[in-house]
Scaffold this active site. Structure first.
Site: not given
Ligand code: ADP
Ligand code: MG
Length: 139
Positions: A10, A50, A113, A127
């Site tokens: 991320k 998401y 995170n 995904e």
């Protein structure tokens, strides 16, 4: 059973130059990186990726975070890769993550995170197909 899972490094981790450190932990857990690219997600991509969380109060903030900088999307392969990746990632909230996990070592907050990992083989397939074509995955 050998399986594949989908992983994202991320923006909080790419910003701090932690791509290699995160992947050293994934590889150390026995996972092989069989596809990988660095991208900057669009708003539409992040909202769609998401989508299951769109009713959650943190959705807007999560999409803003995931589009705030580059990410590394990757496919991991190995024995029970989905579960193994979730184990080495650690709990969503880094305050609850076990010692030795990526989120314990690197996460800044419950939102920032550091890593994403698929939560089931079914979602892993969805995904992976969202970001990679078959020819980009090289085992
Ligand atoms: P995980 O990534 O561990 O599978 P979830 O699927 O529940 O966790 O949530 C997706 C992502 O949304 C998390 O990794 C985190 O970035 C963010 N998130 C989850 N819960 C919260 C929260 N309470 N506040 C802010 N962001 C959150
Ligand atoms: Mg999840």
């Amino acid at each position: 059973m050998t399986e594949q899972t989908f992983s994202i490094i991320k923006p909080d981790a790419t910003r701090r130059n932690l791509t290699g450190s995160v992947n050293a932990m994934l590889e150390g857990a026995g996972l092989r990186i069989v596809a990988q690219k660095r991208i900057h997600m669009s708003q539409a991509q992040a909202e769609s990726f998401y989508g299951v969380h769109k009713e959650r109060p943190f959705f807007g903030s999560l999409v803003a975070f995931m589009t705030s900088g580059p990410v590394v999307v990757q496919v991991l392969e190995g024995e029970n890769a989905v579960l193994k990746n979730r184990e080495v990632m650690g709990a969503t909230n880094p305050e609850q993550a076990d010692e030795g996990t990526i989120r314990k070592a690197f996460a800044e907050s419950i939102e920032a995170n550091s890593v994403h990992g698929s939560d089931s083989p079914e979602n892993a397939a969805i995904e992976i197909a969202y970001f990679f074509s078959g020819t980009e995955i090289v085992g």
